[in-house]
Design a protein around this motif. Structure first.
Motif, short mmCIF file in Angstrom:
data_model
loop_
_atom_site.label_atom_id
_atom_site.label_comp_id
_atom_site.label_asym_id
_atom_site.label_seq_id
_atom_site.Cartn_x
_atom_site.Cartn_y
_atom_site.Cartn_z
N ASN A 1 0.81 -1.22 0.00
CA ASN A 1 0.00 0.00 0.00
C ASN A 1 0.85 1.28 0.00
O ASN A 1 0.54 2.26 0.67
N TYR B 1 -5.40 -11.49 5.80
CA TYR B 1 -5.10 -11.69 4.38
C TYR B 1 -4.11 -12.85 4.30
O TYR B 1 -3.03 -12.79 4.89
N TYR C 1 -7.47 -12.95 -8.40
CA TYR C 1 -6.42 -13.37 -7.47
C TYR C 1 -5.31 -14.10 -8.21
O TYR C 1 -5.57 -15.01 -9.00
N VAL D 1 -14.87 -10.89 1.30
CA VAL D 1 -15.72 -9.79 1.74
C VAL D 1 -17.05 -10.40 2.15
O VAL D 1 -17.73 -11.02 1.34
N GLU E 1 -17.34 -11.68 -3.12
CA GLU E 1 -16.24 -10.82 -3.49
C GLU E 1 -15.03 -11.09 -2.61
O GLU E 1 -15.15 -11.65 -1.51
N GLU F 1 -10.97 -9.37 -1.36
CA GLU F 1 -10.05 -8.24 -1.29
C GLU F 1 -8.63 -8.79 -1.32
O GLU F 1 -8.35 -9.84 -0.73
N THR F 2 -7.74 -8.08 -2.00
CA THR F 2 -6.34 -8.52 -2.08
C THR F 2 -5.40 -7.36 -1.74
O THR F 2 -5.72 -6.20 -1.95
#
Length: 452
Positions: free
Chosen positions: A181, A252, A268, A298, A308, A310-311
């Motif tokens: 990030n 994660y 993914y 999610v 859904e 998230e990665t």
């Protein structure tokens, strides 16, 4: 989709069970951490083929390391390193003699340049073995002979037995960091476990965020998910990587491409890789690099059909000098017992730890099979309902496959004592493991009395 989120919790809990001391393991992990005797190897590519030595050896003396690799009817290599510690050396002397009785040789130095690199990745002062890599451009040593230079590439020497002086080197400060990030995350605390079946490394920050990495077998080398799904009862299935955001959020995790539970999602991509570069048996530290794409489901309580994920992509991960013998002395009186389908569940590892605002405790027997509880660290005396996804979580993991994980579909947790000053907690539990599955397992007569 709920089951996928459950898997994230399970991977987190299973991984963390290996990162604390237990009352059934030897006090010194080296007693169980030694690998079977490894075979030495010395090979390098040049001239369109690979040279594989049939004889190897090394000597450490006078502040240098000298490594020999020879092959019948194919000459020999002599590598002299001006140092006796791990690291990259650009001033080493590398020579290749084409025949056993040769007096002339190819060398990494010419009249104007010295080239090439020798990397000493591991010096095991217990087994007296060396491991590393090398490469160089070799120049013929006879001036005026007009012999073309040769590129020697992909040179590797592994588990080369050495004689001579045992080297010592200072141990640097522990480090665990990774980029994601747009920023670099650096751990404030590190820890590791070195066992016969796995090697686990963890980095933690005061805000409760943490990373956990587990690879099968404690050895120097590169680990990635296998192309085919491994035997779920084999330690080879132990590769696990997770990022815990803290604040009781689901983690994660890294997942296997091709056969993992998230492989069906086109967004993914499996990028998981762990490279263990050094295991220092004397100083009890481990170093390496890693990277992975973390994924989680999610889950919207108002819209349970949401499908859904998230990665987050984690890159340039590095850990160095992480001790697998530091921290408080092993707790020798922790208790965690239960019955699994009416039979006593006897754990080989009992764990209790607190991070991310939660207490995680449980027992593991063998490489993977475990029973675990997960609840807020602020918990007080009282009775609580156990589930697979909410605040008070209970899990039974038979193996690492999706069909081998059983979150609580109902059950009770009773906290009888919780001393937050001395970090001691005591209670009982029972639950049915079978959330979103047709197969179920009964965990009964659960009891714990632990220091975390």
């Amino acid at each position: 989709m709920k089951r996928l989120q459950l898997l994230s919790f399970l991977i987190l809990i299973c991984t963390s069970l290996g990162l604390v001391s237990c009352d059934t393991e030897p006090a010194d992990p080296l007693l169980v951490g030694q690998q079977p005797e490894a075979t030495s190897a010395f090979h390098v590519d040049f001239g369109g083929s690979t040279y594989n030595a049939t004889t190897t050896g090394a000597i450490i003396q006078d502040g240098t390391i000298q490594i020999l690799g020879s092959k019948t009817n194919a000459g020999y290599f002599v590598i002299t390193v001006p140092g006796v510690t791990r690291g990259n050396y650009t001033n080493a002397v590398i020579k290749y003699y084409p025949t056993a009785g040769a007096t002339d040789f190819y060398s990494n130095s010419s009249s104007t340049v010295v080239n090439g690199t020798v990397s000493i990745a591991s010096i095991n002062t217990t087994t007296h073995k060396l491991t590393g890599t090398f490469n160089f451009k070799g120049y013929w040593g006879v001036a005026g002979a007009n012999m073309p230079a040769i590129d020697f590439t992909n040179g590797v020497f592994t588990n080369i037995a050495y004689t001579g002086n045992t080297p010592t080197e200072p141990v640097g400060n522990p480090l665990f960091k990774v980029n994601f990030n747009g920023a670099t995350w650096t751990a404030a605390t590190t820890r590791a476990v070195y066992a016969s079946e796995y090697l686990s490394v963890m980095g933690i920050k005061p805000d409760g965020t943490s990373f956990m990495i587990t690879v099968p077998y404690p050895r120097v080398g590169t680990f990635e998910f296998a192309a085919q799904q491994p035997d779920p009862n084999s330690p080879a299935g132990l590769l696990a990587m997770a990022y815990v955001p803290g604040n009781a959020q689901s983690s994660y995790i890294a997942d296997a491409g091709g056969w993992g539970q998230y492989s069906e999602y086109p967004e993914y991509t499996d990028t998981a890789i762990v490279n263990i570069t050094a295991i220092d048996i004397v100083n009890k530290t481990v170093s390496g690099t890693f990277g992975f794409t973390g994924v989680r489901s999610v889950f919207d309580m108002d819209n349970p059909t949401t499908d859904e994920i998230e990665t987050i992509t984690f890159t340039s991960g590095e850990f160095s000098n992480v001790s697998f013998a530091e921290g408080e002395a092993p707790v020798t009186n922790n208790i965690f017992t239960a019955k699994l389908d009416g039979q006593n569940f006897v754990g080989t590892t009992i764990s209790a730890t607190s991070f991310g605002g939660n207490i995680n405790l449980g027992a593991r027997r063998g490489a993977v099979e475990s029973i675990a509880l997960f609840f807020p660290s602020t918990i007080t005396q009282g009775t609580y309902t156990l589930s697979a996804l909410n605040t008070y979580v209970a899990m039974y993991m038979a193996n690492e496959t999706p069909s081998g994980m059983f979150g609580a579909s109902g059950g009770t947790l009773i906290i009888s004592e919780h001393d937050t000053v001395n970090r001691k907690i005591k209670g009982t539990f029972n639950f049915t493991g079978g959330y979103m599955t047709t197969e179920t397992h009964e965990i009964s007569d659960g009891h714990f009395d632990v220091t975390y």
